[in-house]
Scaffold this active site. Structure first.
Site, PDB file in Angstrom:
ATOM      1  N   ARG A  96      -3.562 -10.000   5.144  1.00  0.00           N
ATOM      2  CA  ARG A  96      -4.026 -10.117   3.748  1.00  0.00           C
ATOM      3  C   ARG A  96      -2.901  -9.603   2.857  1.00  0.00           C
ATOM      4  O   ARG A  96      -2.573  -8.416   2.906  1.00  0.00           O
ATOM      5  CB  ARG A  96      -5.299  -9.290   3.576  1.00  0.00           C
ATOM      6  CG  ARG A  96      -5.920  -9.357   2.192  1.00  0.00           C
ATOM      7  CD  ARG A  96      -7.150  -8.454   2.111  1.00  0.00           C
ATOM      8  NE  ARG A  96      -7.756  -8.515   0.791  1.00  0.00           N
ATOM      9  CZ  ARG A  96      -7.349  -7.784  -0.251  1.00  0.00           C
ATOM     10  NH1 ARG A  96      -6.352  -6.938  -0.127  1.00  0.00           N
ATOM     11  NH2 ARG A  96      -7.960  -7.916  -1.415  1.00  0.00           N
ATOM     12  N   LYS A 150       0.819  -1.223   0.000  1.00  0.00           N
ATOM     13  CA  LYS A 150       0.000   0.000   0.000  1.00  0.00           C
ATOM     14  C   LYS A 150       0.848   1.266   0.000  1.00  0.00           C
ATOM     15  O   LYS A 150       2.025   1.246   0.319  1.00  0.00           O
ATOM     16  CB  LYS A 150      -0.995  -0.041   1.161  1.00  0.00           C
ATOM     17  CG  LYS A 150      -2.151  -0.990   0.801  1.00  0.00           C
ATOM     18  CD  LYS A 150      -3.326  -0.908   1.701  1.00  0.00           C
ATOM     19  CE  LYS A 150      -4.413  -1.862   1.187  1.00  0.00           C
ATOM     20  NZ  LYS A 150      -5.360  -2.220   2.226  1.00  0.00           N
TER      21      LYS A 150
HETATM   22  N1  HH2 Z   1      -7.479  -3.894   0.808  1.00  0.00           N
HETATM   23  C1  HH2 Z   1      -7.830  -3.976  -0.493  1.00  0.00           C
HETATM   24  C2  HH2 Z   1      -8.936  -4.757  -0.882  1.00  0.00           C
HETATM   25  N2  HH2 Z   1      -9.649  -5.454   0.034  1.00  0.00           N
HETATM   26  N3  HH2 Z   1     -10.013  -6.117   2.265  1.00  0.00           N
HETATM   27  C3  HH2 Z   1      -9.678  -6.051   3.571  1.00  0.00           C
HETATM   28  N4  HH2 Z   1     -10.367  -6.746   4.485  1.00  0.00           N
HETATM   29  N5  HH2 Z   1      -8.613  -5.296   4.000  1.00  0.00           N
HETATM   30  C4  HH2 Z   1      -7.866  -4.552   3.132  1.00  0.00           C
HETATM   31  O1  HH2 Z   1      -6.924  -3.847   3.592  1.00  0.00           O
HETATM   32  C5  HH2 Z   1      -8.196  -4.595   1.739  1.00  0.00           C
HETATM   33  C6  HH2 Z   1      -9.299  -5.398   1.337  1.00  0.00           C
HETATM   34  C7  HH2 Z   1      -7.023  -3.263  -1.524  1.00  0.00           C
HETATM   35  O2  HH2 Z   1      -5.961  -4.062  -1.991  1.00  0.00           O
HETATM   36  P1  HH2 Z   1      -5.990  -4.907  -3.369  1.00  0.00           P
HETATM   37  O3  HH2 Z   1      -7.082  -5.924  -3.341  1.00  0.00           O
HETATM   38  O4  HH2 Z   1      -4.666  -5.442  -3.677  1.00  0.00           O
HETATM   39  O5  HH2 Z   1      -6.235  -3.808  -4.464  1.00  0.00           O
HETATM   40  P2  HH2 Z   1      -7.482  -3.426  -5.348  1.00  0.00           P
HETATM   41  O6  HH2 Z   1      -8.544  -2.978  -4.418  1.00  0.00           O
HETATM   42  O7  HH2 Z   1      -6.961  -2.312  -6.230  1.00  0.00           O
HETATM   43  O8  HH2 Z   1      -7.908  -4.644  -6.127  1.00  0.00           O
END
Ligand code: HH2
Length: 276
Positions: free
Chosen positions: A255, A221
């Site tokens: 995660r 992040k």
């Molecule tokens: N962060 C993201 C998505 N889902 N869920 C939880 N519970 N906690 C988090 O910190 C979280 C989440 C964002 O990360 P990522 O899935 O890699 O990116 P994107 O939303 O661009 O797909």
């Protein structure tokens, strides 16, 4: 402590690694890598071989400013991957804010609903409450992905995030979802400045007073970019360090995108008696 989900009662005595499977063209760090079901399922298998304990499958990017995905497109992306992942023998989570995606994934047999919006869309609480035993991750977000990074402000971020999560946990309980089914996530990067995210890390233990396990998502992040000066593809070491730091401060689930490195680091961390 345990996390009760559809098929598995997950023992959190040792910290668990939730591997991220983004079936999206536009996720902030891996958009487009696993854009079709076959590619996403191959990625699930890779993450399991690397040591993932839980798979988290999402079809809508939540990066700041991301466009919303129509329901039928999200279903088309996510449901075949959930169905395939359910055969792999580990808990399968669906990362969505949409009640209909939750319902369809739960009907397919999904173990967990992971909602960055903490079940605030109309019908989301009901979709989870209608299921006899799925797990839930309730995450704090201020605003929505389109606007959340525009000057986020709090008097005390840790207290306000804690109050929000307590209220959402109570809303679920009122609908008959027992606390054993729920884990809580302060939502790193979701309507928070670098300083807010660091306050949440330094004071993370205060959130343990809510009485449920904490799930944390620091992987790649932008706060890690701000701390290291590195672009998203060079944040592996920072992500692993953040995962260890939040486990040290009481998180039971991390995660992550980089499962192998995180799982190895946690093994050494645990062997050293440093927690987990
Ligand atoms: N962060 C993201 C998505 N889902 N869920 C939880 N519970 N906690 C988090 O910190 C979280 C989440 C964002 O990360 P990522 O899935 O890699 O990116 P994107 O939303 O661009 O797909």
């Amino acid at each position: 402590m345990f996390w009760q989900t559809t098929r598995f009662c997950i023992d959190l005595a040792e910290p668990k690694v939730m591997g991220i499977v983004n079936v999206t063209p536009d996720s902030f760090s891996d958009g487009g890598r696993h854009g079709d079901a076959a590619g996403a399922l191959a990625h699930c298998e890779t993450l399991l071989a690397e040591g993932a304990h839980i798979l988290d499958i999402g079809g809508e990017s939540t990066r700041p400013g991301a466009a919303q995905v129509p329901l039928d497109e999200e279903l088309r992306r996510v449901i075949p991957v959930v169905e395939g992942a359910l055969k792999l023998g580990v808990p399968v989570s669906v990362d969505t804010v949409k009640p209909e995606v939750m319902r369809r994934a739960l009907d397919a047999g999904a173990d967990i609903v992971n909602d960055i919006n903490a079940l605030r869309l109309p019908g989301a609480l009901e979709a989870v409450a209608a299921h006899p035993g799925c797990g839930v991750c309730l995450m704090h977000m201020r605003g929505d992905p389109a606007t959340m990074q525009q000057r986020p402000a709090y008097d005390d971020v840790v207290l306000e995030v804690g109050d929000f999560l307590r209220e959402r946990l109570a809303a679920l309980r009122e609908r008959g979802v027992t606390a054993e089914r729920v884990v809580l996530d302060p939502g790193i990067g979701f309507g928070k400045s670098v300083q807010h995210n660091l306050d949440l890390l330094r004071r993370q233990r205060e959130l343990l007073a809510l009485g449920r396990p904490l799930l944390l998502g620091w992987s790649r992040k932008s706060t890690l970019g701000a701390l290291t000066g590195r672009p998203v593809e060079q944040r592996l070491a920072a992500s692993v360090a953040a995962a260890l730091a939040c486990v040290h401060r009481g998180a039971r689930i991390v995660r992550v995108h980089d499962v192998a490195a995180t799982a190895d680091a946690l093994k050494v961390w645990g062997a050293a008696g440093l927690g987990g």
